[in-house]
Design an enzyme around this catalytic site. Structure first.
Site, mmCIF file in Angstrom:
data_model
loop_
_atom_site.group_PDB
_atom_site.id
_atom_site.type_symbol
_atom_site.label_atom_id
_atom_site.label_comp_id
_atom_site.label_asym_id
_atom_site.label_seq_id
_atom_site.Cartn_x
_atom_site.Cartn_y
_atom_site.Cartn_z
ATOM 1 N N ASP A 1 0.830 -1.198 0.000
ATOM 2 C CA ASP A 1 0.000 0.000 0.000
ATOM 3 C C ASP A 1 0.868 1.252 0.000
ATOM 4 O OD1 ASP A 1 -2.145 -1.707 0.209
ATOM 5 O OD2 ASP A 1 -2.359 -1.468 2.371
ATOM 6 N N LYS A 2 0.277 2.364 -0.427
ATOM 7 C CA LYS A 2 1.026 3.619 -0.549
ATOM 8 C C LYS A 2 1.713 4.010 0.750
ATOM 9 C CE LYS A 2 0.523 8.448 -2.016
ATOM 10 N NZ LYS A 2 -0.415 9.478 -2.531
#
Length: 247
Positions: A105-106
């Site tokens: 995930d970012k």
């Protein structure tokens, strides 16, 4: 290797472009069979040994790298609005089509494998061969043994049932806790969703290990290094046959 140009051979690894390889030859940094080479167009024959600055250069079809993904970077090949992990990859390797295996995930940091070995990448992501991934999670609230038991039993989420995972509580306090999580799956936001199902919000998430690979302390966020031959073999061994149990 058969009748290949020297500059092309030097560029095969993806560590340098053809023009950079040619420059290294002209600068006297390259030797073939111990003899200084001066012509980038020199043709190599089978068995020729090439060194660059004294280091052997091997003919490799595939490249394998480890990246310490920083927060705020997307795991994507490109994005017009945000930085991606590919912005951290040297230009020469982009031309070799080195890509991330899976995604983080970012806002998740940690170990990301990148390769252009499509067969290995596919095997590492195959549900029947999923290797263990280890995460360090900082979460809201106090974790307890009931949380560990829930992870170990498998967990029903909105759209799927998460397989059994290992939760080791490293620190438990009223406001927040720290834990290590090991799981074989890698579904979208899975670790965060499993904690949220137990009433804990993930405040920070870091992937410390991927199968047999552990992120070294010396590799800083944004850092990028080539896997050793032993590390590549360990990845290949990890997917050599399907796992029969959850362990």
């Amino acid at each position: 290797m058969s009748a290949m140009r020297l500059d092309k051979y030097l560029a095969l690894s993806g560590e340098r472009t053809r023009s950079e390889a040619a420059r290294a030859v002209r600068n006297g940094q390259v030797r073939v069979n111990g003899v200084p080479a001066r012509d980038p167009a020199m043709k190599l024959a089978d068995g020729d040994e090439v060194t660059l600055a004294g280091v052997p250069v091997l003919d490799r079809s595939f490249q394998y790298y480890m990246l310490h993904k920083p927060a705020g970077v997307l795991t994507a090949s490109r994005d017009s609005r945000a930085a991606t992990v590919m912005d951290l990859v040297p230009e020469a390797l982009l031309r070799r089509k080195v890509l991330p295996v899976g995604r983080l995930d970012k806002d998740t940091t940690g170990l990301l494998v990148l390769t252009n070995d499509g067969a290995l990448a596919h095997a590492l992501l195959n549900p029947k061969r999923h290797v263990w991934k280890r995460y360090i999670a900082r979460v809201s609230g106090r974790l307890d043994e009931a949380d560990a038991e829930a992870f170990a039993a498998g967990m029903a989420l909105d759209d799927f049932v998460a397989k059994p995972a290992k939760l080791a509580i490293l620190r438990a306090e009223e406001a927040e806790s720290l834990a290590a999580v090991e799981l074989r799956e890698g579904k979208f936001h899975q670790v965060k969703r499993m904690f949220l199902a137990r009433g804990h919000e993930v405040l920070a998430l870091h992937r410390a290990a991927f199968g047999p690979l552990t992120l070294p302390d010396s590799l800083q966020p944004g850092g990028f290094c080539e896997l050793t031959a032993a590390q590549v073999r360990a990845l290949q061994d990890a997917v050599a046959k399907p796992e029969s149990g959850e362990g």
